[in-house]
Design a protein around this motif. Structure first.
Motif, PDB file in Angstrom:
ATOM      1  N   GLY A  84       0.797  -1.221   0.000  1.00 56.50           N
ATOM      2  CA  GLY A  84       0.000   0.000   0.000  1.00 56.50           C
ATOM      3  C   GLY A  84       0.830   1.272   0.000  1.00 56.50           C
ATOM      4  N   ARG A  85       0.179   2.338   0.465  1.00 54.98           N
ATOM      5  CA  ARG A  85       0.826   3.658   0.444  1.00 54.98           C
ATOM      6  C   ARG A  85       2.095   3.699   1.286  1.00 54.98           C
ATOM      7  NH1 ARG A  85       0.650   7.790   3.839  1.00 54.98           N
ATOM      8  NH2 ARG A  85      -0.933   6.752   5.123  1.00 54.98           N
ATOM      9  N   LEU A  86       2.111   2.962   2.384  1.00 57.02           N
ATOM     10  CA  LEU A  86       3.284   2.962   3.265  1.00 57.02           C
ATOM     11  C   LEU A  86       4.408   2.077   2.741  1.00 57.02           C
ATOM     12  CD1 LEU A  86       1.567   2.759   6.772  1.00 57.02           C
ATOM     13  CD2 LEU A  86       2.461   4.785   5.613  1.00 57.02           C
ATOM     14  N   ARG A  87       4.099   1.207   1.761  1.00 60.36           N
ATOM     15  CA  ARG A  87       5.076   0.282   1.188  1.00 60.36           C
ATOM     16  C   ARG A  87       5.732  -0.575   2.276  1.00 60.36           C
ATOM     17  NH1 ARG A  87       6.592   5.126  -0.316  1.00 60.36           N
ATOM     18  NH2 ARG A  87       8.744   4.887   0.380  1.00 60.36           N
ATOM     19  N   LEU A  88       4.930  -0.960   3.280  1.00 65.54           N
ATOM     20  CA  LEU A  88       5.447  -1.723   4.408  1.00 65.54           C
ATOM     21  C   LEU A  88       5.749  -3.163   4.012  1.00 65.54           C
ATOM     22  CD1 LEU A  88       6.011  -1.798   7.505  1.00 65.54           C
ATOM     23  CD2 LEU A  88       3.613  -2.485   7.794  1.00 65.54           C
ATOM     24  N   ILE A  89       6.907  -3.648   4.458  1.00 69.04           N
ATOM     25  CA  ILE A  89       7.296  -5.047   4.310  1.00 69.04           C
ATOM     26  C   ILE A  89       7.459  -5.621   5.707  1.00 69.04           C
ATOM     27  CG2 ILE A  89       8.973  -6.671   3.354  1.00 69.04           C
ATOM     28  CD1 ILE A  89      10.024  -4.338   1.634  1.00 69.04           C
ATOM     29  N   GLY A  90       6.943  -6.808   5.923  1.00 72.38           N
ATOM     30  CA  GLY A  90       7.117  -7.467   7.214  1.00 72.38           C
ATOM     31  C   GLY A  90       7.970  -8.713   7.079  1.00 72.38           C
ATOM     32  N   LEU A  91       8.987  -8.822   7.906  1.00 73.19           N
ATOM     33  CA  LEU A  91       9.771 -10.059   8.005  1.00 73.19           C
ATOM     34  C   LEU A  91       9.324 -10.772   9.276  1.00 73.19           C
ATOM     35  CD1 LEU A  91      13.525  -9.255   7.218  1.00 73.19           C
ATOM     36  CD2 LEU A  91      11.882 -10.480   5.795  1.00 73.19           C
ATOM     37  N   ASP A  92       8.781 -11.965   9.117  1.00 75.39           N
ATOM     38  CA  ASP A  92       8.347 -12.763  10.249  1.00 75.39           C
ATOM     39  C   ASP A  92       9.422 -13.808  10.515  1.00 75.39           C
ATOM     40  OD1 ASP A  92       7.127 -14.303  12.136  1.00 75.39           O
ATOM     41  OD2 ASP A  92       5.327 -14.729  10.975  1.00 75.39           O
ATOM     42  N   LEU A  93      10.175 -13.606  11.582  1.00 73.60           N
ATOM     43  CA  LEU A  93      11.289 -14.496  11.923  1.00 73.60           C
ATOM     44  C   LEU A  93      10.849 -15.406  13.063  1.00 73.60           C
ATOM     45  CD1 LEU A  93      14.169 -11.832  11.895  1.00 73.60           C
ATOM     46  CD2 LEU A  93      13.258 -13.173   9.969  1.00 73.60           C
ATOM     47  N   ASP A  94      10.560 -16.650  12.728  1.00 76.79           N
ATOM     48  CA  ASP A  94      10.070 -17.610  13.721  1.00 76.79           C
ATOM     49  C   ASP A  94      11.213 -18.328  14.416  1.00 76.79           C
ATOM     50  OD1 ASP A  94       7.311 -17.322  13.670  1.00 76.79           O
ATOM     51  OD2 ASP A  94       7.077 -18.647  11.950  1.00 76.79           O
ATOM     52  N   ARG A  95      10.964 -18.655  15.681  1.00 76.33           N
ATOM     53  CA  ARG A  95      11.883 -19.510  16.442  1.00 76.33           C
ATOM     54  C   ARG A  95      11.046 -20.594  17.109  1.00 76.33           C
ATOM     55  NH1 ARG A  95      15.916 -15.125  19.442  1.00 76.33           N
ATOM     56  NH2 ARG A  95      17.733 -15.453  18.076  1.00 76.33           N
ATOM     57  N   LYS A  96      10.858 -21.679  16.391  1.00 74.85           N
ATOM     58  CA  LYS A  96      10.044 -22.766  16.944  1.00 74.85           C
ATOM     59  C   LYS A  96      10.266 -24.024  16.121  1.00 74.85           C
ATOM     60  CE  LYS A  96       5.956 -21.219  14.352  1.00 74.85           C
ATOM     61  NZ  LYS A  96       4.595 -20.684  14.449  1.00 74.85           N
ATOM     62  N   ASN A  97       9.946 -25.171  16.758  1.00 73.96           N
ATOM     63  CA  ASN A  97      10.046 -26.470  16.085  1.00 73.96           C
ATOM     64  C   ASN A  97      11.428 -26.714  15.484  1.00 73.96           C
ATOM     65  OD1 ASN A  97       7.258 -26.839  16.636  1.00 73.96           O
ATOM     66  ND2 ASN A  97       6.703 -25.790  14.744  1.00 73.96           N
ATOM     67  N   GLY A  98      12.449 -26.271  16.208  1.00 76.23           N
ATOM     68  CA  GLY A  98      13.806 -26.493  15.753  1.00 76.23           C
ATOM     69  C   GLY A  98      14.272 -25.574  14.637  1.00 76.23           C
ATOM     70  N   VAL A  99      13.471 -24.583  14.285  1.00 71.23           N
ATOM     71  CA  VAL A  99      13.822 -23.636  13.227  1.00 71.23           C
ATOM     72  C   VAL A  99      14.089 -22.276  13.845  1.00 71.23           C
ATOM     73  CG1 VAL A  99      12.966 -22.439  11.177  1.00 71.23           C
ATOM     74  CG2 VAL A  99      12.485 -24.868  11.487  1.00 71.23           C
ATOM     75  N   ASP A 100      15.132 -21.605  13.379  1.00 67.24           N
ATOM     76  CA  ASP A 100      15.504 -20.295  13.921  1.00 67.24           C
ATOM     77  C   ASP A 100      15.623 -19.299  12.778  1.00 67.24           C
ATOM     78  OD1 ASP A 100      16.580 -18.059  15.127  1.00 67.24           O
ATOM     79  OD2 ASP A 100      17.993 -19.172  16.384  1.00 67.24           O
ATOM     80  N   GLY A 101      14.555 -18.530  12.571  1.00 70.60           N
ATOM     81  CA  GLY A 101      14.559 -17.546  11.495  1.00 70.60           C
ATOM     82  C   GLY A 101      15.556 -16.427  11.710  1.00 70.60           C
ATOM     83  N   VAL A 102      15.872 -16.139  12.979  1.00 70.49           N
ATOM     84  CA  VAL A 102      16.868 -15.092  13.270  1.00 70.49           C
ATOM     85  C   VAL A 102      18.239 -15.541  12.780  1.00 70.49           C
ATOM     86  CG1 VAL A 102      17.998 -13.773  15.086  1.00 70.49           C
ATOM     87  CG2 VAL A 102      15.539 -14.232  15.226  1.00 70.49           C
ATOM     88  N   ALA A 103      18.587 -16.802  13.063  1.00 65.42           N
ATOM     89  CA  ALA A 103      19.870 -17.322  12.588  1.00 65.42           C
ATOM     90  C   ALA A 103      19.913 -17.346  11.059  1.00 65.42           C
ATOM     91  CB  ALA A 103      20.093 -18.730  13.146  1.00 65.42           C
ATOM     92  N   THR A 104      18.773 -17.671  10.443  1.00 61.64           N
ATOM     93  CA  THR A 104      18.727 -17.714   8.978  1.00 61.64           C
ATOM     94  C   THR A 104      18.947 -16.343   8.375  1.00 61.64           C
ATOM     95  OG1 THR A 104      17.162 -19.571   9.076  1.00 61.64           O
ATOM     96  CG2 THR A 104      17.344 -18.408   6.993  1.00 61.64           C
TER      97      THR A 104
END
Length: 290
Positions: A84-104
């Protein structure tokens, strides 16, 4: 304060800052059921007058936010529309079930030479992960994706949404990072933006028009040159009709056709005046038929 009141209050604060919002359930999905039959397409409640379009209902108008929440008595959170007008992007970094989005994301940053701005919008999620808010350049639409960048990373772009801070989900609360509080989303690093955008489509292979033109005309000229005495004029007429048809559809040039046919006919022994009449007769025939 109930979860509903808390969600409404925080949604109104976000709307006052210019973020389009709509109510969510504890399952992080739109809290208002659709008013339409399956398959019906409607952009939002401002179009049809009935709420229940998910991110399509997102609004910054306080009165409309209250109206939406009035239709969602079980809401426990709110979504913030991306794109939209704000051109917002969201990064959803999950840490669960043995997966670490922050490390990725840290690994991607090291490999591709970018850094996530430290002073950008950061929400702590119940999984121990983060929602990172960034912005896209003007005119760039970032698509939604799940896991495409890597394990534990979901991208929320155009027609996507983030769970807003102050929401309550089944597993806990979403809150701004305690050391940052509210921080406006910063521009997405170029290296990260390139990863989020789909690869450009492969270039369409253009036909070699010169080769196509030469092959088409050369085949017709061979018919003229190979004609036996007594059939030379008929073969010239046939080849001329085919050649003028190629001119009509844009594959051959008129001057090239006329010159080449004349040369071939004369080389086979036809008189120049006779050949020209035959070629012109074929031209009129093709033109009348097109």
């Amino acid at each position: 304060m109930s979860s509903w009141h808390s969600a409404l209050d925080n949604a109104l604060r976000a709307a006052a800052l210019g973020y389009p919002v709509f109510p969510l359930s504890r399952n992080k999905v739109p809290a208002i059921p659709s008013p339409h039959d399956r398959g019906h397409k409607c952009p939002g409640f401002t179009t049809c007058g009935a709420p229940g379009h998910g991110v399509g209902d997102a609004t910054t108008d306080a009165a409309d936010v209250r109206l939406l929440f009035d239709h969602a008595p079980r809401a426990a959170g709110y979504g913030i529309a991306c794109g939209g007008r704000l051109r917002l992007i969201g990064l959803d970094l999950d840490r669960k079930n043995g997966v670490d989005g922050v490390a990725t994301i840290n690994q991607l940053a090291a490999e591709h030479g970018f850094a996530i701005p430290r002073d950008t919008w950061t929400t702590c999620t119940p999984s121990g992960g983060f929602h990172i808010g960034l912005t896209a350049p003007e005119g760039v639409d970032v698509p939604n994706s799940v896991g495409r960048l890597g394990p534990g990373i979901d991208v929320r772009g155009t027609r996507g949404y983030l769970v807003g801070p102050g929401s309550t989900g089944k597993n806990g609360e979403y809150v701004f990072h305690p050391q940052l509080g509210y921080a406006p989303p910063q521009p997405a690093p170029t290296g990260l933006l390139q990863l989020m955008l789909p690869p450009p489509p492969p270039p369409r292979r253009q036909p070699n028009l010169l080769r196509t033109r030469s092959a088409a005309l050369d085949g017709l000229l061979r018919v003229v040159v190979a004609a036996q005495e007594g059939e030379r004029n008929a073969k010239l007429y046939w080849a001329s009709c085919k050649a003028w048809a190629h001119v009509e559809d844009g594959h051959l040039g008129a001057l090239d056709v006329e010159t080449a046919l004349m040369d071939a006919a004369v080389s086979r022994g036809l008189a120049e005046a006779e050949a020209r009449r035959t070629i012109e007769s074929a031209r009129r025939t093709v033109g009348a038929a097109s």
